[in-house]
Design an enzyme around this catalytic site. Structure first.
Site, PDB file in Angstrom:
ATOM      1  N   GLU A  46       0.785  -1.190  -0.182  1.00 54.58           N
ATOM      2  CA  GLU A  46      -0.047   0.025  -0.058  1.00 54.58           C
ATOM      3  C   GLU A  46       0.825   1.489  -0.063  1.00 54.58           C
ATOM      4  O   GLU A  46       1.884   1.451   0.657  1.00 54.58           O
ATOM      5  CB  GLU A  46      -0.738  -0.078   1.354  1.00 54.58           C
ATOM      6  CG  GLU A  46      -1.957   1.220   1.483  1.00 54.58           C
ATOM      7  CD  GLU A  46      -2.718   1.208   2.671  1.00 54.58           C
ATOM      8  OE1 GLU A  46      -3.519   1.919   2.586  1.00 54.58           O
ATOM      9  OE2 GLU A  46      -2.509   0.207   3.634  1.00 54.58           O
ATOM     10  N   LYS A 135      -8.911   3.148  -2.544  1.00 56.68           N
ATOM     11  CA  LYS A 135      -9.574   2.753  -1.484  1.00 56.68           C
ATOM     12  C   LYS A 135     -11.013   3.595  -1.114  1.00 56.68           C
ATOM     13  O   LYS A 135     -10.966   4.580  -1.298  1.00 56.68           O
ATOM     14  CB  LYS A 135      -8.682   3.035  -0.287  1.00 56.68           C
ATOM     15  CG  LYS A 135      -9.111   2.598   0.932  1.00 56.68           C
ATOM     16  CD  LYS A 135      -8.178   2.944   2.308  1.00 56.68           C
ATOM     17  CE  LYS A 135      -6.823   2.143   2.291  1.00 56.68           C
ATOM     18  NZ  LYS A 135      -6.139   2.308   3.352  1.00 56.68           N
ATOM     19  N   CYS A 169      -5.764  -2.758   2.612  1.00 57.95           N
ATOM     20  CA  CYS A 169      -5.683  -2.866   3.905  1.00 57.95           C
ATOM     21  C   CYS A 169      -7.288  -3.021   4.556  1.00 57.95           C
ATOM     22  O   CYS A 169      -7.886  -4.102   4.442  1.00 57.95           O
ATOM     23  CB  CYS A 169      -5.339  -1.568   4.402  1.00 57.95           C
ATOM     24  SG  CYS A 169      -4.231  -1.383   6.051  1.00 57.95           S
TER      25      CYS A 169
END
Length: 309
Positions: A46, A135, A169
């Site tokens: 990430e 995200k 994540c």
């Protein structure tokens, strides 16, 4: 015909923090390393470009921002990456030379307006920028530096290596987001992260078992000394190792194929046997005989169809 075996790699490394060009140099070196190891697909962590700014506050408290925090933001913003751009073209050329699929976590800058997103860029083995996932929900203070995205970036790709896609994540803690990806029929599930807790291993194992897919999880290895000198005073109370890593590759039966890797840089390599993938569906298939569409339905707004590569 026998089912294929695919060699994949997961990079656990340290970017050149707050240095876009230096981080790109490191991406290219790791792509070359993965190619030498025979990888057909490689995943980076990430926000590898320019870094995951762990430990920094950006001068934020409820109801107030500071001038110093805006200066830190400017530093981060200037080192973020647009996609596509001259910078992604550099990466694309390295991908083309290596001849493999690459998924790369970046902080992406919007060319209009300037909002930043935590994104996962997908490159085809010919260097083409296939697409990107942004995200959906940044976590905690991440919400201060990254914008949210929508279903239009819940992308997946039908490649010669199998169907692949993933989440970033703590999106992996969102049950409906996971299901949105499972519905795409993923064979290889990518999970770049900044979570270096031991408990993250359980999450990755659960995703593999639930989705009946191979899971590749990649994290950075970062020490306090890796930060530029201008930020050292803000990190006084941080541990010497700020991100231990924990990158791992897991089979659809929950077995660890490589890793977890702790407290160092490295490349994890595993051969994914698609016979194992097929056999795992005997007793559980979250989008097949365990789906119960007569009881449950999931509608995902604007999710694009699987993209052929």
């Amino acid at each position: 015909m026998p089912l294929p075996t695919v060699r994949v790699g997961v990079v656990q490394a340290t970017p050149a923090l707050f240095d876009r060009e230096g981080s790109i140099d490191r991406v290219i070196r790791w792509i070359e390393t993965a190619a030498q190891a025979g990888c057909q697909l490689v995943l980076f962590p990430e926000s590898f470009i320019p870094c995951y700014p762990r430990g920094l506050t950006f001068g934020a408290v409820v109801g107030r921002r500071t001038d110093h925090g805006r200066d830190v933001w400017l530093d981060y913003w200037e080192n973020a990456i647009e996609a596509p751009s001259v910078q992604t073209n550099r990466i694309a050329e390295a991908v083309k030379q290596a001849g493999m699929l690459v998924a790369l976590g970046v902080t992406e800058k919007e060319p209009v307006g300037g909002t930043l997103h935590c994104s996962l860029l997908y490159f085809g083995k010919d260097g083409t920028l296939l697409g990107k996932h942004r995200k959906l929900k940044p976590t905690g203070l991440e919400r201060f530096i990254w914008g949210e995205s929508d279903g239009s970036t819940l992308v997946s790709f039908d490649t010669e290596l199998g169907r692949l896609g993933g989440l970033i994540c703590w999106e992996n803690y969102m049950p409906l987001a996971r299901m949105a990806m499972y519905q795409q029929g993923l064979d290889i599930y990518l999970a770049p992260t900044a979570d270096a807790r031991d408990s993250w291993q359980s999450t990755m194992q659960h995703v593999a078992l639930e989705g009946r897919c191979f899971v590749l999880a990649s994290n950075q290895f970062v020490r306090k000394t890796d930060y530029p000198e201008r930020y050292q005073a803000e990190l006084t109370n941080e541990p010497d190792i700020m991100s231990r890593g924990g990158s791992v590759i897991i089979s659809p039966m929950g077995e660890v194929l490589a890793g977890p890797l702790w407290d160092q840089e490295g490349l994890l390599v595993a051969d994914l046997d698609f016979a194992v993938l097929a056999k795992s569906k005997l007793d559980f298939d979250s989008v097949g005989h365990y789906a119960r569409p007569d009881v449950f339905t999931l509608t995902v707004t604007n999710q694009p169809p699987i993209q052929p590569v």
